[in-house]
Write an enzyme that holds these catalytic residues in place. Sequence first.
Site, PDB file in Angstrom:
ATOM      1  N   ASP A  13      33.278 -64.610  17.621  1.00 12.93           N
ATOM      2  CA  ASP A  13      33.691 -64.852  19.013  1.00 12.93           C
ATOM      3  C   ASP A  13      34.568 -66.090  19.147  1.00 12.93           C
ATOM      4  O   ASP A  13      34.568 -66.752  20.186  1.00 12.93           O
ATOM      5  CB  ASP A  13      32.464 -65.014  19.949  1.00 12.93           C
ATOM      6  N   GLY A  15      37.800 -66.107  19.088  1.00 15.01           N
ATOM      7  CA  GLY A  15      39.073 -65.772  19.720  1.00 15.01           C
ATOM      8  C   GLY A  15      40.061 -65.180  18.717  1.00 15.01           C
ATOM      9  O   GLY A  15      41.277 -65.327  18.861  1.00 15.01           O
ATOM     10  N   GLY A  40      33.129 -57.698  19.603  1.00 15.11           N
ATOM     11  CA  GLY A  40      34.307 -57.330  20.375  1.00 15.11           C
ATOM     12  C   GLY A  40      35.407 -58.357  20.235  1.00 15.11           C
ATOM     13  O   GLY A  40      35.143 -59.550  20.149  1.00 15.11           O
ATOM     14  N   HIS A  41      36.628 -57.884  20.147  1.00 13.78           N
ATOM     15  CA  HIS A  41      37.782 -58.777  20.160  1.00 13.78           C
ATOM     16  C   HIS A  41      38.451 -58.638  21.517  1.00 13.78           C
ATOM     17  O   HIS A  41      38.935 -57.567  21.855  1.00 13.78           O
ATOM     18  CB  HIS A  41      38.779 -58.404  19.050  1.00 13.78           C
ATOM     19  N   THR A 302      27.687 -56.626  24.214  1.00  6.91           N
ATOM     20  CA  THR A 302      26.354 -56.441  24.792  1.00  6.91           C
ATOM     21  C   THR A 302      26.188 -57.136  26.141  1.00  6.91           C
ATOM     22  O   THR A 302      25.216 -56.878  26.842  1.00  6.91           O
ATOM     23  CB  THR A 302      25.307 -57.041  23.831  1.00  6.91           C
ATOM     24  N   ASP A 334      40.837 -75.672  26.589  1.00  7.45           N
ATOM     25  CA  ASP A 334      40.853 -75.816  28.062  1.00  7.45           C
ATOM     26  C   ASP A 334      39.461 -75.791  28.678  1.00  7.45           C
ATOM     27  O   ASP A 334      39.225 -76.401  29.720  1.00  7.45           O
ATOM     28  CB  ASP A 334      41.701 -74.693  28.683  1.00  7.45           C
ATOM     29  N   GLY A 415      44.174 -71.066  26.786  1.00  7.67           N
ATOM     30  CA  GLY A 415      43.905 -70.008  27.758  1.00  7.67           C
ATOM     31  C   GLY A 415      43.866 -68.678  27.045  1.00  7.67           C
ATOM     32  O   GLY A 415      44.359 -68.552  25.911  1.00  7.67           O
TER      33      GLY A 415
HETATM   34  P1  GDP Z   1      36.816 -62.647  18.880  1.00  5.88           P
HETATM   35  O1  GDP Z   1      35.742 -61.655  18.621  1.00  5.88           O
HETATM   36  O2  GDP Z   1      36.874 -63.714  17.845  1.00  5.88           O
HETATM   37  O3  GDP Z   1      38.135 -62.022  19.126  1.00  5.88           O
HETATM   38  O4  GDP Z   1      36.421 -63.417  20.221  1.00  5.88           O
HETATM   39  P2  GDP Z   1      35.921 -62.814  21.620  1.00  5.88           P
HETATM   40  O5  GDP Z   1      36.918 -61.911  22.159  1.00  5.88           O
HETATM   41  O6  GDP Z   1      34.538 -62.318  21.521  1.00  5.88           O
HETATM   42  O7  GDP Z   1      35.792 -64.152  22.479  1.00  5.88           O
HETATM   43  C1  GDP Z   1      36.838 -64.944  22.803  1.00  5.88           C
HETATM   44  C2  GDP Z   1      36.904 -65.014  24.332  1.00  5.88           C
HETATM   45  O8  GDP Z   1      37.607 -66.175  24.705  1.00  5.88           O
HETATM   46  C3  GDP Z   1      37.654 -63.878  24.977  1.00  5.88           C
HETATM   47  O9  GDP Z   1      37.117 -63.615  26.240  1.00  5.88           O
HETATM   48  C4  GDP Z   1      39.085 -64.411  25.081  1.00  5.88           C
HETATM   49  O10 GDP Z   1      39.833 -63.808  26.128  1.00  5.88           O
HETATM   50  C5  GDP Z   1      38.802 -65.846  25.397  1.00  5.88           C
HETATM   51  N1  GDP Z   1      39.786 -66.809  24.901  1.00  5.88           N
HETATM   52  C6  GDP Z   1      40.432 -66.814  23.696  1.00  5.88           C
HETATM   53  N2  GDP Z   1      41.166 -67.933  23.586  1.00  5.88           N
HETATM   54  C7  GDP Z   1      40.960 -68.652  24.719  1.00  5.88           C
HETATM   55  C8  GDP Z   1      41.399 -69.936  25.173  1.00  5.88           C
HETATM   56  O11 GDP Z   1      42.122 -70.654  24.503  1.00  5.88           O
HETATM   57  N3  GDP Z   1      40.950 -70.353  26.406  1.00  5.88           N
HETATM   58  C9  GDP Z   1      40.131 -69.601  27.179  1.00  5.88           C
HETATM   59  N4  GDP Z   1      39.746 -70.093  28.348  1.00  5.88           N
HETATM   60  N5  GDP Z   1      39.681 -68.392  26.781  1.00  5.88           N
HETATM   61  C10 GDP Z   1      40.084 -67.944  25.559  1.00  5.88           C
END
Ligand code: GDP
Length: 425
Positions: A13, A15, A40-41, A302, A334, A415
């Site tokens: 998770d 990002g 999930g990504h 989940t 952020d 973001g």
């Molecule tokens: P992954 O499984 O590694 O792809 O990560 P996830 O998708 O589970 O979690 C990352 C969450 O952080 C998602 O909801 C993204 O939209 C959000 N996200 C990713 N980068 C940033 C960021 O730099 N700032 C913010 N505020 N949200 C981010």
Amino acid sequence: MSNSAIVGINWGDEGKGRMVDLMTEDYDVVVRYQGGGNAGHTVINEFGKFALHLLPSGIFRKGVVNILGNGVALDPENLWIEMQQVMDQGVALTPENLKISDRASLLLPWHRDLDELEEARLKDKKFGSTKQGIAPFYSDKYQKKTVLAGELFYPEELKAHLADLMEWKNLTLTKVYGAEAYTMEKLEQWIDEYCAKIKPYICDTGTFLRNAQKDGKNILFEAQLGSLRDLDYGIHPYTTSSNTTAAFAPIGSGLPSAKLDDVVGVVKAYSTCVGEGPFVCEMFGDEAEELRKAGFEYGAKTGRPRRVGPLDIVATRYGVEVQAATEIALTKLDVLSYMDKIPVCTHYLLDGEQIDDFPFPVALNKAKPVVEYFDGWKCDISGVRTWEDLPKAAQDYVMFIEKEIGCPITYVSVGPERDSIIIRK
Ligand code: GDP
């Protein structure tokens, strides 16, 4: 030509999906090489917001070929549901931009049942599984008790193979767990409803990748979860059942000859962890709730609230080493903007001694965090696009992490949107 991997450095998770979506601009092929629909990504782009579970995050780019490699847990039912959701939002999925390895093993319907039954049997000793059948699937794969996606092209042999597997699996279902037995009718229904839908996308992706390599194409390998969930290098037994490390990319992708030129490790500016197991830097109470809300830390699959804590330097340094990361993308900086003081777990205390090396999994239960505080920047940085425009306190925080983990931070994400990024190269 270049081969790059995007991997998680911590508990997942971080990002990664957001980074793959950004970086695919420079790549011709994106390959998922391990894991399944258990995480999930999240990707936000011109098509909308998506929580991808199995589909590679390059699926939104025109001209990019997305591959599900032989190392993934291929769940036809969940994949087809996810494909429909993505197509409903205007993304074209064709056998040209989505290819499924004929050597990927199929996650069979009973794998999910067994995951659920075993977690229920374990009661308070449960692993915190997402119940997507991943552990039973990989156990069976290593016992050679699954079927390959390519077997869908041999219907008679497939039915005979499934009948044998069903006879064996029904023994466990009925005699160990007292659950209902499977029937061939049920399996045939599953083939017609889901497998038949994904069949047009199944092909010899190994040959495709070898040709792509010969033609000098740029290939991006996309991992799921993070170092601390790796089956061999993670926090046993609270790991996933596959290898989340970049070293597995050549094997799980279908291109065993691949050499990685670059490994982008994704680190979140603070820590989160889903599920059970030791989490040394964990915060509790109001402080935790505030961070969870600020970062919207609820599981993409989940909806479970994620456990949260400050950035853990000890775990992150270890994660960087096992991934052999060559550069770091630091995400969600952020989110920390509301904090007066930014906590960082800089060391662990183990049996009264300060340590910097990540301990053996069992010893983690006794480890305590040593927390230091950095000045906060207390302003909105989500619109910042250059390193120079980042407040000094935020720069200091990034540079401290970089020094401590021994790897250059080349991307700072501020973001979730594709362009909310500071590139520092
Ligand atoms: P992954 O499984 O590694 O792809 O990560 P996830 O998708 O589970 O979690 C990352 C969450 O952080 C998602 O909801 C993204 O939209 C959000 N996200 C990713 N980068 C940033 C960021 O730099 N700032 C913010 N505020 N949200 C981010």
